[in-house]
Design an enzyme around this catalytic site. Structure first.
Site, PDB file in Angstrom:
ATOM      1  N   HIS A 718      -7.925  15.266 -35.050  1.00  0.00           N
ATOM      2  CA  HIS A 718      -7.029  14.684 -36.060  1.00  0.00           C
ATOM      3  C   HIS A 718      -7.698  13.453 -36.684  1.00  0.00           C
ATOM      4  O   HIS A 718      -8.660  12.896 -36.136  1.00  0.00           O
ATOM      5  CB  HIS A 718      -5.700  14.260 -35.419  1.00  0.00           C
ATOM      6  CG  HIS A 718      -5.863  13.185 -34.401  1.00  0.00           C
ATOM      7  ND1 HIS A 718      -6.193  13.455 -33.082  1.00  0.00           N
ATOM      8  CD2 HIS A 718      -5.783  11.820 -34.493  1.00  0.00           C
ATOM      9  CE1 HIS A 718      -6.289  12.320 -32.407  1.00  0.00           C
ATOM     10  NE2 HIS A 718      -6.048  11.308 -33.240  1.00  0.00           N
ATOM     11  N   THR A 720      -7.115   9.671 -37.386  1.00  0.00           N
ATOM     12  CA  THR A 720      -6.263   8.509 -37.094  1.00  0.00           C
ATOM     13  C   THR A 720      -6.151   7.687 -38.378  1.00  0.00           C
ATOM     14  O   THR A 720      -7.105   7.034 -38.801  1.00  0.00           O
ATOM     15  CB  THR A 720      -6.856   7.657 -35.963  1.00  0.00           C
ATOM     16  OG1 THR A 720      -6.941   8.447 -34.769  1.00  0.00           O
ATOM     17  CG2 THR A 720      -5.988   6.432 -35.691  1.00  0.00           C
ATOM     18  N   HIS A 797     -12.389   9.081 -39.942  1.00  0.00           N
ATOM     19  CA  HIS A 797     -13.198  10.108 -39.286  1.00  0.00           C
ATOM     20  C   HIS A 797     -12.297  10.945 -38.375  1.00  0.00           C
ATOM     21  O   HIS A 797     -11.191  10.526 -38.012  1.00  0.00           O
ATOM     22  CB  HIS A 797     -14.324   9.474 -38.454  1.00  0.00           C
ATOM     23  CG  HIS A 797     -13.818   8.598 -37.351  1.00  0.00           C
ATOM     24  ND1 HIS A 797     -13.523   7.260 -37.538  1.00  0.00           N
ATOM     25  CD2 HIS A 797     -13.529   8.866 -36.031  1.00  0.00           C
ATOM     26  CE1 HIS A 797     -13.080   6.753 -36.407  1.00  0.00           C
ATOM     27  NE2 HIS A 797     -13.073   7.704 -35.460  1.00  0.00           N
TER      28      HIS A 797
END
EC number: 3.1.4.-
Length: 835
Positions: A718, A720, A797
């Site tokens: 995922h 953040t 990222h």
């Protein structure tokens, strides 16, 4: 920069010129911003918007509608100041190349024999007040006059030690042709006229600090303005002088006696203004023909009554006769008297002539005392000669330049002076005064004390930076004076020098961060012009003689995008990037790299750093019309008044990043001034913004994607999208903001194109396309006092593995958002949403 607005293109090509066509997809402010950042000097603006022109003019950038080819040719070849309220163009165009002429706006010069000393084949041209008499030369759709004059060179000659005028003026013309145009001097005369007319109409009490001779006509129509200067030379000050003999020295090849008389009368007039704040009747005895009265009447409706056997053509009432002491009873109160009686020597021998002169001096003094002995509101200036005299100790001595230094000087007295204690002054002491003193200013009022004035508007143009003033007192005055326009010398040294030499003095230097002002605009000369209905075609250059213009108490303070705004903020950057740098994106790249963001893909459209703040810091010498501190403060208090434009409000952390980048830039350039300025702006940002950091976070916002084009071994890869440090009771507030941003979040064009090792054993994929929304979300949380984001830069990222992997590169691939959630770190998801 000058913007010339045309309805159709022109066939001719001009040097240093660029065409800009109005972009209908953008509003007027955005068009103005784009125009202001073009790098050529001349901008031909096609299919123009009148509103865009207004925006540019308010920003101090001259922008004019052009109707004819003659207008275009005239304005493109020279610089000018534009009164955009009254639609008047003041050209600053020297006409040496068209008419072989020296230009003056002082009528008395035309009545001298100056043409005998000009260059061969040259003539003198009278142009009138600010070039008023040249209006007939231009049959334009706007009022146009050429305000360029050579009076600065003529006056400099008068005060210099040079006698050969032809050599002097030749040198000055060559200097003009090889150095930059003294645009501030030419434009300043227009500005001062406009400034003080505006201030007097808006404020009941105006104070002006440090006027010089170039302002001697400006204040003729403003008797209520209180002047502060360097003070007079008093009779009692001669006690320091040693006795000398007659020297005799020629100052000028052409006759400047009229200039001396004008300076004497104006000095007396300003003394009267200082005492009584109204216009007097001006009585003059002798001094015919006084052609300079014509100059005075260009600026004011002052009334002159004169006595002289010779004609005085510009007097309101002339008595072609001698004046005697018995005639003093004809003179009214509320007046000044100038006594300049001296008969011609003719064939008299020296001793006879000297006796006549001393008798006339005694007679002149008698007339002055008699005039001042009765009535009220009177000031007298009387012609004297060096002889043994008893004079009032508080009387003022004058010795303005005249054709030859001989034995004459002048004395100013008011009613109180005439009755004050008298002191014997020997002839030799008066010769010492005459031989060694030239009065350089018609303003001889008392010096200004650096203290706040409660009910006055204070103007101090180029007057307070001198190092004989206490620097801390100057700063205190700027900080505390509620209504003011004050200039100080900007620090555009590279070694952060506290003071710099200028001519024969030293000036303190200042940066905007030296002042703590919350309701003042700090800008440049051109930025200040825009606030008084003027604009200019030639912006300030970093010459070392530049000043900050600080306006306190202005009603334009909150109009952030109208005055002292961000126009031209990227212009210097564009000039460097497109001509000298390794790449045109060098600024974007440097800003990211200096904040440890190494993903440079799309850096020109997705940048983590405020370009406005960065450019305002590193190129402040080239454009400080943009009031950076005001811009930061008004955004921090949510009080910025924005009229239009694609206006993007930066998150405070973006401003911090910009300061860090500027600091890095300054170190590489060994620029100690920018280094300090960047540090102080960062401190100011931290002061006005209550920035808190989630460096010990307990919640995070996650974005789960439908597709990940890389191999991964984490459970749920995922993005953040920021971390928070909040109490559980604040969760509903966070959720409310996320819901508000739902559409914008799901509309993000999220892409990825490579993987890399973020650190040892942390393997991640890059993410692009989210920074703009991230900083908007940051701002929303900040305004609700929710701690969001860390002190280090946010680098988007997706973590793929907690082990070392080989870097993979792929074509740019879109990532489709599955859902967005809020989760407690090492805890459960408390909210999620799908499209």
């Amino acid at each position: 920069m000058k913007v010339l607005a045309l309805r159709h293109s022109v066939a001719q090509v001009y040097a240093d010129t660029q065409i800009y066509t109005h972009d209908e997809t953008k509003d007027d402010y955005e068009n103005a911003f784009l125009i202001s950042n073009l790098t050529t000097h001349n901008i031909l603006y096609l299919n123009y918007s009148v509103k865009t022109l207004q925006i540019l003019n308010k920003s101090g950038i001259a922008a004019i509608e052009i109707q004819k080819n003659d207008e275009l040719f005239t304005l493109i070849r020279c610089n000018f100041t534009y009164d955009y309220i009254d639609d008047i163009v003041y050209l600053h165009d020297y006409s040496y190349y068209t008419n072989n002429e020296i230009r003056t706006d002082q009528h008395w010069v035309t009545k001298t024999n100056i043409e005998d000393y000009l260059l061969p084949g040259w003539k003198l041209m009278y142009v009138g007040y600010n070039g008023n008499d040249t209006r007939g030369h231009y049959n334009f759709s706007f009022k146009c006059q050429n305000a360029a004059t050579d009076d600065d060179a003529i006056i400099e000659y008068i005060y210099s030690n040079e006698l050969d005028f032809q050599n002097f003026i030749l040198k000055k013309i060559k200097e003009r042709m090889t150095t930059s145009l003294p645009i501030a001097r030419l434009s300043n005369r227009v500005f001062r006229d406009k400034l003080f007319k505006t201030l007097v109409s808006d404020h009941s009490r105006v104070v002006n600090v440090g006027p010089r001779n170039e302002s001697m006509f400006t204040f003729l129509d403003h008797p209520s303005i209180k002047q502060f200067s360097n003070g007079p030379y008093l009779v009692k000050d001669t006690i320091k002088l040693k006795q000398e003999r007659w020297l005799g020295k020629r100052l000028s090849q052409f006759d400047i006696g009229q200039y001396k008389n004008m300076l004497n009368v104006l000095t007396t007039l300003y003394q009267y203004y200082d005492m009584y704040h109204e216009k007097p009747i001006i009585y003059m005895v002798g001094s015919a023909p006084s052609y300079w009265i014509h100059d005075v009447k260009q600026y004011s409706d002052l009334k002159f009554e004169t006595w002289d056997p010779l004609d005085t053509p510009y007097s309101d009432l002339h008595h072609k006769e001698l004046f005697y002491a018995s005639d003093v009873t004809k003179l009214k109160d509320n007046s000044i008297l100038y006594v300049d009686i001296r008969t011609d020597r003719e064939n008299a021998d020296w001793k006879t002539w000297r006796k006549i002169v001393e008798e006339q001096t005694a007679n002149n003094l008698n007339i002055a005392y008699k005039y001042l002995s009765t009535g009220k509101a009177k000031v007298c200036c009387v012609k004297m000669t060096a002889m043994d005299l008893e004079l009032p100790i508080s009387a003022k001595l004058l010795h303005h330049p005249t054709t030859e230094i001989r034995s004459e000087f002048y004395l100013i007295m008011d009613i109180w002076d005439s009755k004050n204690t008298k002191r014997f002054i020997p002839k030799g002491v008066l010769y010492s005064y005459i031989n060694n003193t030239i009065t350089e200013n018609v303003f001889i009022q008392q010096p200004f004390k650096l203290r706040t004035l409660r009910n006055e508007y204070v103007v101090a143009l180029y007057a307070l930076s001198n190092d004989f003033n206490n620097r801390e007192d100057v700063v205190k005055l700027v900080n505390n004076q509620k209504n003011a326009l004050i200039t100080v010398r900007i620090n555009n040294t590279f070694k952060d020098e506290p003071k710099v030499g200028f001519k024969d003095i030293y000036d303190w230097t200042f940066l905007p961060t030296d002042f703590e002002t919350n309701e003042s605009i700090i800008t440049s000369y051109d930025g200040c012009l825009g606030m008084f209905g003027l604009s200019i075609s030639l912006a300030s250059k970093p010459t070392g003689n530049n000043h900050l213009f600080i306006l306190s108490g202005t009603n334009k303070y909150f109009k952030l995008d109208q005055f002292a705004n961000h126009m031209s903020i990227s212009r210097r950057s564009h000039q460097i990037r497109f001509s000298e740098s390794a790449t045109s994106y060098s600024g974007y790249i440097f800003r990211d790299l200096s904040n440890n963001n190494f993903n440079l893909i799309g850096t020109n459209v997705e940048n983590s750093v405020s370009g406005h703040v960065y450019n305002a810091l590193i190129y402040y010498r080239y454009n400080y019309s943009f009031d950076l501190k005001r811009w930061i403060y008004l955004h921090s208090t949510n009080k910025a008044s924005i009229e239009g434009g694609r206006y993007y409000e930066h998150a405070p952390i973006e401003l911090i990043y910009a300061c860090r980048s500027a600091r890095e830039f300054a170190k590489l350039q060994d620029d100690l001034t920018v280094l300090r300025y960047s540090n102080e702006i960062e401190n100011y940002i931290n002061k006005v913004y209550s920035i808190t950091y989630a460096d010990d976070p307990n919640y995070f916002i996650g974005i789960k994607f439908k597709n990940i084009p890389y191999e991964y071994d984490v459970k749920v890869p995922h993005l953040t999208f920021g971390v928070l440090n909040i109490s559980d009771s604040m969760v509903p507030d966070v959720v409310a903001i996320l819901k508000k941003f739902k559409n914008e979040l799901f509309r993000m064009d999220v892409t990825t194109s490579y993987t890399y090792m973020l650190s040892d054993e942390i393997y991640v994929a890059n993410v692009s396309g989210v920074l703009s929304t991230y900083f908007k979300l940051y701002n929303a949380f900040y305004k609700e006092q929710i701690t969001f984001g860390q002190s280090r830069m946010f680098i988007p990222h997706i973590t793929l593995s907690f082990s070392n992997k080989r870097v993979v590169r792929i074509g740019s691939t879109r990532l489709n958002i599955d859902f967005i959630y809020l989760r407690k770190i090492k805890g459960d998801t408390v909210f999620d949403m799908t499209e």
